[in-house]
Design an enzyme around this catalytic site. Structure first.
Site: not given
Length: 600
Positions: A322, A365, A378
């Site tokens: 991420s 989310h 997310c």
């Protein structure tokens, strides 16, 4: 009477002939002597000098490696070495010397085996028998020197690394010159017995500066080639003391934080590119490499599954997870496929055709925009952005921020990572790019790979407002401030990204909120990352229940202070499980420490 006169004439002729021959021989000899003494005097004088004068090279002292404030990170210590000069020995004397020597000083088994087949020659160079002798061993040899023909003790230098394994990959080590490193053009210095050169790290990077220049000693020798006295001496020129950008205090601190892990930490200044710490763990003892590594120690290092021989900071290539999402988000904002206010719903999964891509939060989310998507990491948000963009725009953005290519830091083994695109896949796999590839790469998985150094550069370029800062370990003499090109991306988009990274750490919904720094002056910004190394059979399986080598890699990138960035860092903990739990705490301590050091 006539017969006597005839005899007299014959005798006279013979006497004259013999006398003439003698005169001719004497004249020839005299001419030759005159030629040697007067006309070719200088030529033969030179040859005579060469026969009685022996030239010896004097190895220079290797230059120190100093950190940014002058703390030594590589120095020299005394090294007492035992040599044998074959030119002063006959074969029987050689055997007697070795036999006596073995009763005084233990010689390495390997050396003893080679000595058994040694043939004495007056043309042989002195051979190193033993080094790193204790003072007691030196004293014992000197006491019995009259019984040890051809033996002498030399006081040399040995390289020592005060920070040991804490900086082993960064500083490197020295070793003996190998046959592969010798050529016909090699300087004579490299042929000296056991002369050592840089083999890795800074030692190799700055070899030309650290080596110095050899001196020359003229020795008068007797008819057997044994030195009698020193005639003249030209001192060697020591290598330069080289100062690097690293702060040894920070280097030691970062190494201590990940000492028991397989990990890497890179810290750099966002405006100059100066690397302040470059840590790879586990490390090794560079002193052992410099003095001669044992088979057992090499076997231990080479079979360790945590790979202590690899400089993970520049050679380790990992899926960035991420931490890569900033590149996708910036590309989407820059291309206009999303705006800062664009809302994307995350139900916990994303479908491309009938293929499902899961968000790390399986319950979803809900509705999020860019700021929240970074803050909460997310996956579905970035799947959607990538699907709208296609691979090329965010691959280009990643390259602009330092991913996908070598930065020429100067350390051996620096890897380029991988920022893939359709052309790359066709070249490597002979396959066409698919929509699934685009989705996988959007969260730093799939084919994407990056080194910790590259992730630190990416973070620095975000933090400094989009200037293409380059990492470095040396500051050019006389430089006031480096100048870097502006990356082609709007400054307001970078500001949005920095604000989102601030939220990751400092707002209650952020993935790293638990590891924030309470003092607002020292607050930092960042982004967690977790990258899979093995597909889990059961979704949500506890990482701690898996064998170490199957667990996820943990990553974190960040910068500090939050309001006026000066320092960027990247942390990877191999198989650490999760970025928030394993890498973020390390980054917090590192960014706190570097700011505290700046205040002292």
């Amino acid at each position: 009477m006539p017969k006597e006169n005839e005899k007299q004439r014959i005798f006279t002729r013979r006497a004259v002939l013999f006398g003439g021959l003698q005169l001719a021989a004497f004249t020839t000899l005299a001419g030759r002597l005159i030629d040697l003494q007067f006309f070719r005097k200088s030529e033969y004088a030179t040859l005579s000098e060469n026969n009685r004068i022996k030239l010896q090279l004097i190895a220079p002292e290797r230059g120190y490696i100093l950190d940014r404030i002058g703390v030594p990170m590589a120095i020299n210590e005394k090294n007492y070495r035992l040599f044998i000069d074959y030119s002063a020995l006959t074969q029987p004397a050689f055997r007697a010397t070795i036999s006596k020597l073995q009763t005084l000083v233990p010689l390495p088994e390997k050396k003893l085996k080679t000595l058994e087949s040694t043939r004495v020659s007056s043309a042989s160079m002195p051979e190193l028998l033993k080094e790193h002798m204790t003072w007691e061993e030196v004293s014992l040899v000197e006491l019995h020197l009259m019984e040890l023909a051809g033996i002498f003790v030399d006081s040399g230098q040995i390289r020592h690394y005060p920070f040991a394994d804490n900086a082993a990959h960064l500083i490197g080590y020295v070793g003996s010159v190998s046959e592969d490193e010798l050529t016909d053009e090699s300087e004579p210095l490299l042929h000296l017995p056991d002369f050592k050169i840089g083999k890795n790290g800074i030692e190799k990077m700055l070899e030309d500066k650290l080596r110095g220049s050899a001196g020359i000693r003229q020795m008068e020798v007797n008819v057997h080639g044994v030195p009698v006295r020193e005639i003249s001496k030209k001192e060697s020129i020591p290598g330069e003391a080289m100062r690097i950008t690293v702060d040894s205090r920070l280097q030691e601190f970062t190494a201590g934080l990940v000492k028991d892990q397989s990990a890497a930490v890179v810290v750099m200044e966002v405006d100059t590119g100066n690397v302040l710490a470059l840590t790879s763990m586990p490390g090794f003892d560079p002193d052992i490499f410099s003095t001669g590594i044992t088979t057992d120690y090499w076997s231990t290092l080479s079979t360790d599954k945590k790979n202590p021989l690899l400089n993970k900071a520049v050679s380790g290539q990992y899926p960035p997870g991420s931490t890569f999402k900033m590149m996708v988000g910036l590309a989407g904002l820059d291309a206009g496929v999303i705006s800062p206010e664009s809302i994307i719903n995350c139900p916990g999964e994303f479908f491309l055709g009938d293929h499902k891509f899961q968000c790390w939060k399986t319950t979803g989310h809900g509705s999020v925009h860019f700021h929240e998507a970074i803050e909460q990491s997310c996956d579905v948000f970035f799947y959607t952005v990538a699907n709208r963009l296609g691979i090329q725009p965010y691959a280009d953005m990643a390259r602009r921020f330092g991913l996908g290519h070598v930065h020429d830091l100067g350390l051996e083994g620096e890897k380029p990572g991988i920022i893939p695109d359709p052309e790359w896949k066709m070249d490597h796999y002979k396959q066409r790019w698919s929509g699934g590839d685009t989705i996988n790469c959007a969260i730093g998985q799939g084919f994407v790979l990056a080194t910790p150094l590259q992730l630190a550069v990416m973070t620095a370029r975000i933090a400094n407002g989009g200037f293409a800062v380059k990492p470095r370990l040396m500051v050019p003499k006389g430089e006031e401030a480096p100048v870097f090109e502006q990356i082609s991306v709007k400054s307001e988009l970078l500001q949005l990204t920095r604000e989102a990274m601030f939220a990751v750490v400092n707002e209650p919904g952020g993935t790293t909120y638990a590891h924030r720094i309470a003092d607002p002056r020292l607050a930092f910004c960042g982004k967690t990352g977790t990258s899979q190394v093995r597909h889990l059979i059961r979704e949500g399986m506890n990482q701690n229940s898996l064998p170490w080598e199957f667990r996820h890699h943990a990553l974190f990138v960040g910068f500090a202070p939050a309001d006026a960035p000066k320092y960027a860092c990247a942390v990877i903990v191999e198989h650490g499980g999760g970025g928030a739990s394993a890498a973020a705490p390390v980054a917090k301590e590192v960014l706190l420490k570097v700011q505290q050091l700046a205040e002292t």
